[in-house]
Enzyme design. Structure first.
Site, short mmCIF file in Angstrom:
data_model
loop_
_atom_site.label_atom_id
_atom_site.label_comp_id
_atom_site.label_asym_id
_atom_site.label_seq_id
_atom_site.Cartn_x
_atom_site.Cartn_y
_atom_site.Cartn_z
N GLU B 301 0.90 -1.16 0.00
CA GLU B 301 0.00 0.00 0.00
C GLU B 301 0.92 1.20 0.00
O GLU B 301 1.57 1.48 1.00
CB GLU B 301 -0.91 -0.06 1.23
CG GLU B 301 -2.19 0.71 1.05
CD GLU B 301 -2.08 2.11 1.60
OE1 GLU B 301 -1.59 2.98 0.84
OE2 GLU B 301 -2.49 2.33 2.73
N CYS B 335 -1.79 8.81 2.60
CA CYS B 335 -1.46 8.32 1.26
C CYS B 335 -2.61 8.56 0.29
O CYS B 335 -2.40 8.75 -0.89
CB CYS B 335 -1.09 6.85 1.31
SG CYS B 335 -2.17 5.90 2.37
N GLU B 432 4.19 13.08 -4.89
CA GLU B 432 3.47 13.03 -3.62
C GLU B 432 4.22 13.91 -2.61
O GLU B 432 5.40 13.70 -2.35
CB GLU B 432 3.42 11.58 -3.11
CG GLU B 432 2.59 11.45 -1.85
CD GLU B 432 2.52 10.02 -1.34
OE1 GLU B 432 3.51 9.29 -1.47
OE2 GLU B 432 1.46 9.64 -0.80
#
Lengths: 320, 520
Positions: B301, B335, B432
């Site tokens: 993940e 996330c 990110e």
């Protein structure tokens, strides 16, 4: 106002309410309730709490709206409004709110103080009387000395889609108030049912109001009244209208606000949505009666560190 | 105040919005305002300041912790220790042990022994009882753990109290219920446990990620070696105390603290049949290379760069609230954070104005203050990374808007930030950031929105804001993202599988799908 509403409807698709919602934008119920719930997690302590409590007291429209109200009862309410609890420096409330028949008595009782006399007119709480009668009631209340008029909109007309008629009636009441009285327009949100309709009705009213006039949630005579969520919808409408036109409209949640904790949550919503300028009793009010003594009780507790018994505080009105 | 003005001028019917503003500007779509100088603006000042409202419960953090192996606290064979500090004020919270390969060997030995001798033999119903017990203890100690979580990781107490801890307990409760019903996970086939699993978790939701990993593993009959992130291991140590109190058989869960080398030892060890990793895509790729050909089951993940897509018919204030929540929740250390706002061009200007008004009342401050909306950045390194990438945004010509709130003097803090005039080519739109930084892009049509939303290496989550239900369904089918939220954001449930597309990873956590990765 030359086109009859029915004629307008025949030439444009959809209901008048739907068109107004399209124009002012919809409200998502889940989202607005989540936003409102966030205010309840704020923690207001010490100096901020004292400031909040005092400000809330100064925003109360101390209300009695009962069939058994008498000049004597109203007089005692007025003294309570002028001197809620001088021992802890509680400010006077913003106003007392009474039926039109008791305006003269109230006016005499508050003479010389800062406390205003507000009166519910226009066939409160249903509004189901001929316009002519309702306007006459407003004129009489103003003539008797009312500083503020709390009117109800005709929810029946609103739900029937006669939005222009609703707006014309509000405009007519504005005129009947003259320069002497400010107007508060009660939308009776629980009878409008959806947040979309509450937002639309807020705009409908604001467009014919003067700076400093109010929109107000409820009569306090139905099962559900002011909540943080419908307060949020209305103050967001006030914010959008102000940013668009520069006209500051005031806000009054009424009914169901019984505790100091609730009142502070409403004020937090105001602070974080409308900002500093609405943290003032010319821009924000609470329509309440039981609330005042809880605000006082909390204020005394902040000063002494102990909660006082309920009988320490004078009774002036029963709940609404 | 001025209550008097001529009423007749304003007595216009609703159907004529144009008539009401005599001002020169042209009203935007929907009769909403266009920004002009000299335009009325709200004042968010200091008329009513909130005094500090600190949560005062003692978190019960001990001055030092060893490794938790075989149900006991064991000194690290490495002999090395490191300090865990609070990002809120840079004060030391505790001293933790660094596990080396020998320590990880010991942890796997304990896990193997527990698996063979106890856990594999135990009935699902009995295993479930332990999980229920852990869940209840998490609830009992929620307040203490919430304070520890906020001190250790920097997240606001209202989030650790109202989100992390309740969700953490919910995951154990949910999986406790599955423990004796595993035959219904794969109809027609009775699944069996894998044995021992290795898990490495990130620092953004320390306890919650621990719960996402440990609860399904135990429910499915596996034993665990888990490495928490080095900057947020303290609550894992408190969790170990809960395991002792719950009387969990020794070795079923083993916790090894340390840095990257410890993590590499945990995932690279020959014992685990499955490795579960949540963290950065960068580290995820290293692990995938390391484990290629090993035959181990793997779930990843990883990162995300989610698009929050706002159409012109959206309920606008609720969309603003959702976008704010999507990017500033947990300081943007999420996330699945909605770090790219894709807003329809016709409402973009107005939407950004509303975002700016909203961030003006966000409170950045000490994580333990109950009124803090945005807490501390998790570490100095992360703060430097955010600062660097934000500087790149400015250098590449995007326009930066930041809230003007006061920041605490000590600790790691970053102002809620919004970039406008961002294009697909800007670094702030591609990488990110993992911080409280929103990049605003615009689109004209649904097709363009989908194309832009999918134009990223990631695919973890997305948000859609519209009043039209059919559009929601079309978008949900078109977006390459593991989760699509409609008219809301950051909503989680243990029964709902969570996981990514593309470089956001593979495998699912939560729900029936989440169990499959822990069963053979």
């Amino acid at each position: 106002m030359t086109i009859a509403p029915s004629a307008l409807r025949s030439r444009t698709r959809g209901s008048a309410l739907r068109r107004l919602i399209d124009e002012v934008g919809p409200v998502d119920a889940v989202g607005v309730e989540e936003r409102a719930a966030k205010y309840t997690t704020r923690s207001i302590k010490k100096g901020s709490k004292v400031w909040g409590l005092k400000t809330a007291i100064s925003m109360v429209d101390l209300t009695t709206l009962e069939g058994k109200d008498t000049p004597g009862k109203v007089a005692s309410l007025c003294v309570k409004a002028m001197h809620p609890h001088d021992e802890v420096g509680a400010p006077p409330t913003a106003a007392v709110c009474v039926y039109p028949a008791l305006v003269a008595a109230a006016k005499a009782a508050v003479a010389g103080s800062s406390v205003k006399v507000a009166s519910v007119a226009t066939a409160f709480p249903s509004g189901q009387a001929p316009l002519k009668t309702r306007l006459a009631e407003v004129r009489q209340a103003v003539a008797d000395g009312a500083d503020e008029i709390d009117m109800v909109i005709q929810r029946g007309l609103f739900l029937a889609g006669e939005l222009n008629a609703v707006q014309d009636e509000i405009a007519a009441v504005v005129e009947a108030c003259t320069e002497a009285a400010r107007l508060k327009v009660i939308l009776e949100v629980s009878e409008l049912e959806t947040y979309d309709a509450i937002r639309a009705a807020s705009f409908l009213a604001m467009r014919v109001l003067r700076p400093g006039d109010f929109i107000k949630t409820s009569t306090g005579k139905t099962s559900s009244n002011a909540t943080l969520a419908n307060n949020q919808v209305m103050i967001e409408a006030i914010r959008d209208f102000y940013l668009e036109t520069g006209v500051p409209i005031s806000m009054k949640p009424a009914g169901g606000i019984r505790t100091a904790k609730q009142a502070l949550q409403f004020l937090i919503a105001v602070k974080e949505t409308l900002g500093d300028e609405w943290l003032d009793n010319t821009r924000y009010r609470f329509g309440a009666s039981a609330l005042l003594n809880d605000l006082l009780r909390q204020l005394v507790k902040e000063k002494t560190g102990a909660y006082q018994a309920p009988y320490i505080f004078s009774e002036a009105a029963e709940s609404y | 105040m001025s209550t008097k003005s001529a009423p007749s001028r304003r007595a216009k019917p609703a159907a004529k919005p144009a008539a009401k503003s005599a001002a020169p500007a042209t009203p935007a779509a929907n009769g909403r305002p266009k920004p002009r100088s000299g335009q009325p603006e709200l004042v968010f000042g200091d008329r009513w300041e909130y005094e500090p409202a600190p949560e005062t419960v003692d978190p019960g953090i001990k001055p030092e912790y060893d490794l938790f192996i075989g149900g006991k606290w064991v000194a690290a064979k490495s002999g090395k220790r490191f300090d865990s500090i609070s990002p809120a004020d840079e004060r030391k919270l505790s001293s933790l042990a660094v596990a080396n390969e020998a320590d990880v060997n010991a942890a796997y030995a304990a896990a193997s022994a527990a698996s063979e001798k106890i856990w594999l033999k135990m009935s699902g119903r009995e295993r479930g009882k332990y999980l229920y017990r852990i869940a209840r203890l998490l609830q009992d100690r929620a307040r203490q753990l919430a304070v520890a979580e906020s001190l250790d990781g920097g997240k606001p107490i209202k989030e650790s109290r109202d989100f992390d801890l309740p969700m953490c307990a919910a995951h154990f409760f949910y999986h406790a219920g599955w423990a004796d019903k595993l035959e219904y996970v794969t109809p027609g086939r009775t699944p069996s446990p894998l044995g021992v699993v290795g898990q490495v978790i990130p620092w953004n939701f320390p306890l919650l990620m621990l719960a996402w990993k440990i609860a399904p593993a135990l429910a499915c009959g596996n034993t665990v070696v888990l490495k928490p992130a080095e900057s947020t291991s303290v609550t894992a140590m408190l969790f170990a105390e809960i395991l002792q109190e719950a009387d969990l058989p020794p070795g079923v869960v083993n916790l090894v603290t340390g840095f990257g080398a410890t993590g590499a030892a945990v995932v690279g060890h020959p014992t685990p049949k499955k490795v579960a990793f949540t963290g950065s895509t960068e580290v995820g790729k290293i692990i995938m290379r390391q484990l290629a050909g090993s035959g181990k089951k793997l779930t990843m993940e990883l990162g995300g760069k989610a698009a929050n897509i706002v159409f012109d018919d959206a309920p606008i204030d609720q969309a603003v609230e959702g976008v704010i929540n999507g990017i500033f929740f947990n300081q943007g250390h999420v996330c699945c954070a909605g770090s790219r706002l894709l807003v329809q061009e016709s409402i973009a200007e107005e939407f950004v104005e509303r975002l700016q008004r909203r961030i003006a009342v966000l409170r950045v401050g000490h994580p333990l203050d109950k009124n803090t909306d945005v807490g501390a950045i998790n570490s100095k390194e992360q703060l430097e990374k955010i600062t660097e990438i934000v500087a790149s945004g400015v250098a590449e010509g995007a326009q930066l808007h930041q809230s003007r709130c006061r920041l605490p003097e000590k600790g790691f803090y970053f102002r809620p930030s919004i970039f406008t005039q961002v294009t697909q080519s800007h670094r702030v739109a591609r990488e990110e950031i993992f911080g409280p930084v929103l990049s605003v892009l615009t689109f004209r049509t649904l097709e363009e929105a989908v194309e832009k939303a999918n134009n990223t290496a990631y695919g973890l989550s997305a948000g859609v804001w519209t009043d039209k239900g059919s559009r929601i369904l079309k978008m949900a089918a078109s977006l390459k993202a593991g989760v699509v939220w409609a008219n809301t954001f950051n909503k989680f449930d243990p029964a709902s599988p969570f996981g990514g597309y593309k470089e956001s990873g593979f495998g699912r956590e939560g729900g029936r799908q989440g169990l499959l990765d822990y069963l053979a």
